[in-house]
Design a protein around this motif. Structure first.
Motif, mmCIF file in Angstrom:
data_model
loop_
_atom_site.group_PDB
_atom_site.id
_atom_site.type_symbol
_atom_site.label_atom_id
_atom_site.label_comp_id
_atom_site.label_asym_id
_atom_site.label_seq_id
_atom_site.Cartn_x
_atom_site.Cartn_y
_atom_site.Cartn_z
ATOM 1 N N HIS A 26 28.550 20.652 52.947
ATOM 2 C CA HIS A 26 29.412 20.217 54.048
ATOM 3 C C HIS A 26 30.678 19.549 53.532
ATOM 4 O O HIS A 26 31.777 19.819 54.044
ATOM 5 N N ASN A 64 39.652 23.192 63.473
ATOM 6 C CA ASN A 64 38.410 23.202 64.235
ATOM 7 C C ASN A 64 37.267 23.188 63.215
ATOM 8 O O ASN A 64 36.748 24.224 62.818
ATOM 9 N N PHE A 65 36.881 21.997 62.798
ATOM 10 C CA PHE A 65 35.946 21.833 61.687
ATOM 11 C C PHE A 65 34.551 22.371 62.019
ATOM 12 O O PHE A 65 34.087 22.279 63.166
ATOM 13 N N VAL A 66 33.899 22.930 61.003
ATOM 14 C CA VAL A 66 32.478 23.233 61.099
ATOM 15 C C VAL A 66 31.729 21.910 61.089
ATOM 16 O O VAL A 66 31.955 21.070 60.213
ATOM 17 N N THR A 67 30.877 21.691 62.088
ATOM 18 C CA THR A 67 30.220 20.391 62.212
ATOM 19 C C THR A 67 28.876 20.350 61.486
ATOM 20 O O THR A 67 28.201 21.367 61.344
ATOM 21 N N GLN A 77 32.982 22.250 52.284
ATOM 22 C CA GLN A 77 33.577 23.013 53.385
ATOM 23 C C GLN A 77 34.609 22.179 54.136
ATOM 24 O O GLN A 77 35.675 22.678 54.517
ATOM 25 N N PHE A 78 34.304 20.901 54.348
ATOM 26 C CA PHE A 78 35.240 20.007 55.036
ATOM 27 C C PHE A 78 36.545 19.876 54.256
ATOM 28 O O PHE A 78 37.640 19.964 54.835
ATOM 29 N N GLN A 82 38.592 23.029 54.596
ATOM 30 C CA GLN A 82 39.184 23.166 55.925
ATOM 31 C C GLN A 82 40.325 22.179 56.161
ATOM 32 O O GLN A 82 41.180 22.420 57.013
ATOM 33 N N CYS A 83 40.349 21.087 55.413
ATOM 34 C CA CYS A 83 41.447 20.120 55.555
ATOM 35 C C CYS A 83 42.779 20.735 55.128
ATOM 36 O O CYS A 83 43.845 20.275 55.540
ATOM 37 N N ASN A 136 35.561 14.178 62.779
ATOM 38 C CA ASN A 136 35.648 15.428 63.531
ATOM 39 C C ASN A 136 34.666 16.488 63.041
ATOM 40 O O ASN A 136 34.444 17.489 63.724
ATOM 41 N N SER A 137 34.089 16.301 61.858
ATOM 42 C CA SER A 137 33.169 17.288 61.295
ATOM 43 C C SER A 137 31.706 16.891 61.473
ATOM 44 O O SER A 137 30.829 17.523 60.886
#
Length: 372
Positions: free
Chosen positions: A63, A48-51, A66-67, A70-71, A87-88
């Motif tokens: 970003h 559930n990525f931070v957008t 962070q992306f 999160q991957c 998705n982000s």
């Protein structure tokens, strides 16, 4: 013979523009179809990525970092990152992504560079002057100020020794804290923030004591006013000031906590014996007028010690790790506060504990035992 109106209609029908049929637009991914053939590891769940919207203070570099984190396990696979990146994104950044031409992106590096080019925002450099101008605002806690100082410090391009950063942070604290910490050494900003937070609690209780009066007034949730005389060993002079030594700073920190989630009826919680229809000053201070500093409670604070014991036995109150309440014989008639684990005042005269009980009563979480 054709008249003028017929001729005009003929010309309009012959030469007027006709609407063109435009095919429906369809979305196509900006990368080639073969990239979708790269499969994710077995059991992998899309996070559930931070957008990123491009409308807040988050930078494109933050970003991307962070992306990638999160991957998780696919963070090193460029093709899978290409598949996940959409998705982000949200808002204008997602609109930008879906407007990219088909087959215009072949590598992750290419997409990342295009993303930075489109949305990268330069932030103003933070100088030493900017750091030195930071100060604790009136009414704000020291922890909030030091947290802000840390965030701004990371944006400063000048590298300093930790001791120099500490000096700048100390100079920005409230005057009372600067005065207290003058000449003291701290290992880091965390230690400074912890010490400042503890001392601010002490200052608050000191202010409460200074504002306390000889008579303590009690207010029922139904606004029936009760009054009792405070015990003789309470602070008698409202102008009395508490002077703390270094060893005493830690003694006024809360050593217990209340954990109550549903209404609790306490048998030792009672209303004061004396009742008056309106608030009147005690006879010993007949000319004194009431102010907002006067403490008002709906229960008999002379029972505070007994209330503490019962709530502790019922596990409504929990003690801090390692705290041991001394026995009556060990106290030898000395004052002792079970809430603060302090010998500077008694539990019955603890403004903090009594205020917490009053707050629970007003929230209807602490109740008087109903008489059968």
């Amino acid at each position: 013979m054709v008249d003028r109106d017929q001729l005009a209609n003929l010309i309009q029908e012959t030469y007027r523009p006709t609407p063109r049929r435009v095919g429906r637009l369809t979305y196509r991914k900006p990368y080639p179809d073969y990239i979708d053939r790269y499969e994710f590891p077995r059991g992998y769940k899309v996070p559930n990525f931070v957008t990123f919207s491009g409308e807040d203070s988050t930078s494109t570099i933050e970003h991307i970092g962070q992306f990638t984190i999160q991957c998780g396990e696919v963070g090193a696979n460029e093709f899978l990152k290409l598949r996940l990146f959409a998705n982000s994104l949200t808002g204008i950044t997602f609109s930008w992504y879906i407007s990219l031409p088909a087959n215009s992106v072949y590598t992750w590096q290419q997409l990342e560079e295009m993303f930075h080019t489109q949305f990268y925002k330069t932030e103003p450099d933070v100088s030493m002057t900017d750091l030195s101008r930071l100060s604790q605002m009136l009414g704000k806690m020291a922890e909030d100020f030091i947290g802000k100082f840390k965030r701004v410090r990371h944006k400063c391009q000048v590298s300093l020794l930790e001791t120099e950063y500490m000096s700048l942070a100390l100079n920005g604290l409230d005057f009372e804290l600067r005065k207290k910490f003058e000449g003291m050494q701290f290992q880091d900003l965390f230690q400074l923030a912890s010490s400042a937070a503890r001392y601010e609690k002490v200052l608050k209780e000191e202010q409460d004591r200074r504002n306390a009066s000889r008579g303590t007034y009690y207010r029922d949730p139904n606004y029936e006013i009760h009054m009792t005389e405070a015990s003789n060993n309470y602070v008698k002079d409202p102008t009395y000031e508490i002077h703390l030594t270094e060893a005493e700073i830690g003694l006024e920190i809360d050593a217990a906590e209340i954990n109550i989630k549903k209404p609790y009826s306490c048998s030792t919680l009672t209303k004061p014996a004396e009742t008056v229809s309106s608030v009147q000053p005690p006879s010993s201070t007949a000319k004194r007028t009431l102010t907002e500093a006067d403490k008002q409670y709906a229960f008999d604070i002379t029972k505070a010690d007994e209330i503490f014991d019962l709530m502790l036995a019922d596990k409504i109150i929990g003690l801090s790790k390692g705290q041991k309440i001394p026995l009556k014989d060990e106290l030898q008639k000395r004052d002792y506060c079970k809430w603060h684990n302090s010998y500077r005042h008694s539990t019955n005269n603890c403004i903090v504990f009594c205020s917490k009980l009053q707050n629970l009563i007003e929230k209807k979480l602490l109740r008087f035992l109903e008489k059968k």
